[in-house]
Motif scaffolding. Sequence first.
Motif, PDB file in Angstrom:
ATOM      1  N   VAL A  35       0.818  -1.213   0.000  1.00  0.00           N
ATOM      2  CA  VAL A  35       0.000   0.000   0.000  1.00  0.00           C
ATOM      3  C   VAL A  35       0.855   1.268   0.000  1.00  0.00           C
ATOM      4  CG1 VAL A  35      -1.950  -1.160   1.069  1.00  0.00           C
ATOM      5  CG2 VAL A  35      -0.321   0.050   2.518  1.00  0.00           C
ATOM      6  N   ASP A  38       1.424   1.717  -3.853  1.00  0.00           N
ATOM      7  CA  ASP A  38       0.191   1.960  -4.610  1.00  0.00           C
ATOM      8  C   ASP A  38      -0.892   2.433  -3.639  1.00  0.00           C
ATOM      9  OD1 ASP A  38      -2.020   2.009  -6.214  1.00  0.00           O
ATOM     10  OD2 ASP A  38      -1.800  -0.045  -6.953  1.00  0.00           O
ATOM     11  N   PRO A  39      -0.962   3.744  -3.393  1.00  0.00           N
ATOM     12  CA  PRO A  39      -1.921   4.278  -2.420  1.00  0.00           C
ATOM     13  C   PRO A  39      -3.375   3.904  -2.704  1.00  0.00           C
ATOM     14  CG  PRO A  39      -0.335   5.967  -3.034  1.00  0.00           C
ATOM     15  CD  PRO A  39      -0.113   4.796  -3.952  1.00  0.00           C
ATOM     16  N   SER A  40      -3.719   3.640  -3.950  1.00  0.00           N
ATOM     17  CA  SER A  40      -5.099   3.232  -4.235  1.00  0.00           C
ATOM     18  C   SER A  40      -5.417   1.890  -3.573  1.00  0.00           C
ATOM     19  CB  SER A  40      -5.345   3.157  -5.741  1.00  0.00           C
ATOM     20  OG  SER A  40      -4.616   2.092  -6.322  1.00  0.00           O
ATOM     21  N   GLN A  41      -4.388   1.072  -3.366  1.00  0.00           N
ATOM     22  CA  GLN A  41      -4.591  -0.211  -2.694  1.00  0.00           C
ATOM     23  C   GLN A  41      -4.908  -0.030  -1.200  1.00  0.00           C
ATOM     24  OE1 GLN A  41      -5.024  -3.276  -3.828  1.00  0.00           O
ATOM     25  NE2 GLN A  41      -4.857  -2.486  -5.901  1.00  0.00           N
ATOM     26  N   ARG A  42      -4.400   1.052  -0.602  1.00  0.00           N
ATOM     27  CA  ARG A  42      -4.746   1.331   0.804  1.00  0.00           C
ATOM     28  C   ARG A  42      -6.248   1.602   0.905  1.00  0.00           C
ATOM     29  NH1 ARG A  42      -2.151   2.526   5.600  1.00  0.00           N
ATOM     30  NH2 ARG A  42      -0.151   2.781   4.583  1.00  0.00           N
ATOM     31  N   GLU A  43      -6.786   2.317  -0.085  1.00  0.00           N
ATOM     32  CA  GLU A  43      -8.231   2.590  -0.094  1.00  0.00           C
ATOM     33  C   GLU A  43      -9.020   1.292  -0.244  1.00  0.00           C
ATOM     34  OE1 GLU A  43     -11.559   4.604   0.511  1.00  0.00           O
ATOM     35  OE2 GLU A  43      -9.558   5.480   0.667  1.00  0.00           O
ATOM     36  N   VAL A  44      -8.567   0.418  -1.127  1.00  0.00           N
ATOM     37  CA  VAL A  44      -9.209  -0.892  -1.302  1.00  0.00           C
ATOM     38  C   VAL A  44      -9.168  -1.660   0.014  1.00  0.00           C
ATOM     39  CG1 VAL A  44      -9.030  -3.133  -2.465  1.00  0.00           C
ATOM     40  CG2 VAL A  44      -8.723  -1.021  -3.770  1.00  0.00           C
ATOM     41  N   GLN A  47     -11.595  -0.186   2.581  1.00  0.00           N
ATOM     42  CA  GLN A  47     -12.979  -0.539   2.264  1.00  0.00           C
ATOM     43  C   GLN A  47     -13.283  -1.989   2.609  1.00  0.00           C
ATOM     44  OE1 GLN A  47     -13.602   0.534  -1.844  1.00  0.00           O
ATOM     45  NE2 GLN A  47     -13.651   2.717  -1.391  1.00  0.00           N
TER      46      GLN A  47
END
Length: 84
Positions: A35, A38-44, A47
Amino acid sequence: MVRLVMYCTGSCPYCIMAERLLAQKGITDIEKIRVDLDPSQREVMTQKTGRRTVPQIYIDDFHVGGFDDLSALDKAGKLDPLLQ
């Protein structure tokens, strides 16, 4: 064989401890989702788990939680059956 997924960062000591505990159990094939890269994976991750801290560990579809949760499962004798 179980599928193990761990949301992690490159410098997290709890991620390293989780990996060591799993290695002691013979699990070395871990799908790591970084994460920090790839910061978008932290959001995933947030969630899916409702948590923002790493590691977040999945054994197949079961959300274990973080290192403390993993260690507690091990101490209670409940980790080995999940890894079978």
